[in-house]
Design a protein around this motif. Sequence first.
Motif, PDB file in Angstrom:
ATOM      1  N   THR A   4     -30.262 -21.739  15.704  1.00  0.00           N
ATOM      2  CA  THR A   4     -30.483 -22.154  14.317  1.00  0.00           C
ATOM      3  C   THR A   4     -29.485 -21.486  13.381  1.00  0.00           C
ATOM      4  N   ALA A   5     -29.277 -20.198  13.568  1.00  0.00           N
ATOM      5  CA  ALA A   5     -28.312 -19.464  12.727  1.00  0.00           C
ATOM      6  C   ALA A   5     -26.897 -19.980  12.976  1.00  0.00           C
ATOM      7  N   ARG A   6     -26.586 -20.265  14.237  1.00  0.00           N
ATOM      8  CA  ARG A   6     -25.259 -20.799  14.574  1.00  0.00           C
ATOM      9  C   ARG A   6     -25.045 -22.152  13.885  1.00  0.00           C
ATOM     10  N   GLU A   7     -26.035 -23.026  13.968  1.00  0.00           N
ATOM     11  CA  GLU A   7     -25.923 -24.346  13.336  1.00  0.00           C
ATOM     12  C   GLU A   7     -25.754 -24.224  11.821  1.00  0.00           C
ATOM     13  N   LYS A   8     -26.461 -23.283  11.232  1.00  0.00           N
ATOM     14  CA  LYS A   8     -26.352 -23.073   9.788  1.00  0.00           C
ATOM     15  C   LYS A   8     -24.923 -22.659   9.415  1.00  0.00           C
ATOM     16  N   LEU A   9     -24.345 -21.748  10.185  1.00  0.00           N
ATOM     17  CA  LEU A   9     -22.961 -21.316   9.922  1.00  0.00           C
ATOM     18  C   LEU A   9     -21.978 -22.458  10.167  1.00  0.00           C
ATOM     19  N   LEU A  10     -22.195 -23.239  11.213  1.00  0.00           N
ATOM     20  CA  LEU A  10     -21.308 -24.365  11.498  1.00  0.00           C
ATOM     21  C   LEU A  10     -21.374 -25.414  10.392  1.00  0.00           C
ATOM     22  N   ARG A  11     -22.561 -25.684   9.886  1.00  0.00           N
ATOM     23  CA  ARG A  11     -22.681 -26.623   8.760  1.00  0.00           C
ATOM     24  C   ARG A  11     -21.930 -26.081   7.548  1.00  0.00           C
ATOM     25  N   ARG A  12     -22.029 -24.786   7.349  1.00  0.00           N
ATOM     26  CA  ARG A  12     -21.343 -24.159   6.210  1.00  0.00           C
ATOM     27  C   ARG A  12     -19.833 -24.342   6.302  1.00  0.00           C
TER      28      ARG A  12
END
Length: 134
Positions: A4-12
Motif C-alpha cells: 500500500t505504501a509502495r503504491e502510494k509513492l508510485l502514484r505520487r
Amino acid sequence: MDDTAREKLLRRVKRQGATVGASLPESVTIDGEELPLAEFVVETRKVPGVPPESRELLASAKKTLRSERARRLERLEEDPLDQEVAETLADEIVGIDRALNSLENIRQPDYGESARTAAIDDHKRWLGFLDTLS
C-alpha cells in the motif's frame, strides 16, 4: 515497506502535477558521481539561447536524467525497500522530473514574440515590394 505504501509513492511520482511546488535538487548522484544539478539547470536557463555547440550537451544531460529516473523508478517499483529509502527515492524521482521539465522548456520560442517578429518580417517584405513598384 508494504504494498500500500509502495503504491502510494508510485502514484505520487507518476502523477502529472507531481513537480508542482517541488524544488530542484542541488545535486544528483549518477553512477557514483555527484553532479550539481541545480547549478547546471540555473546556468543553462540563464543563457539567452542554446548555442549549437551546447545542444549536444543539453540533449545528453536530458538523456542521462531520463535514464536515471527510469532506473530509480524501477527500483521503487521492484526492490524491497524500507519506508525511508523509498520516500527518498520518490523525492529524487520528483526532483529529476522537475529538472527535466526545466530543461525541456528551455529556449522554447515565445509564441507572442515569434508572431510579432513574423508580422514585422511580413511588413518589411510588403514595403520592399512597394518600393519596387515606385
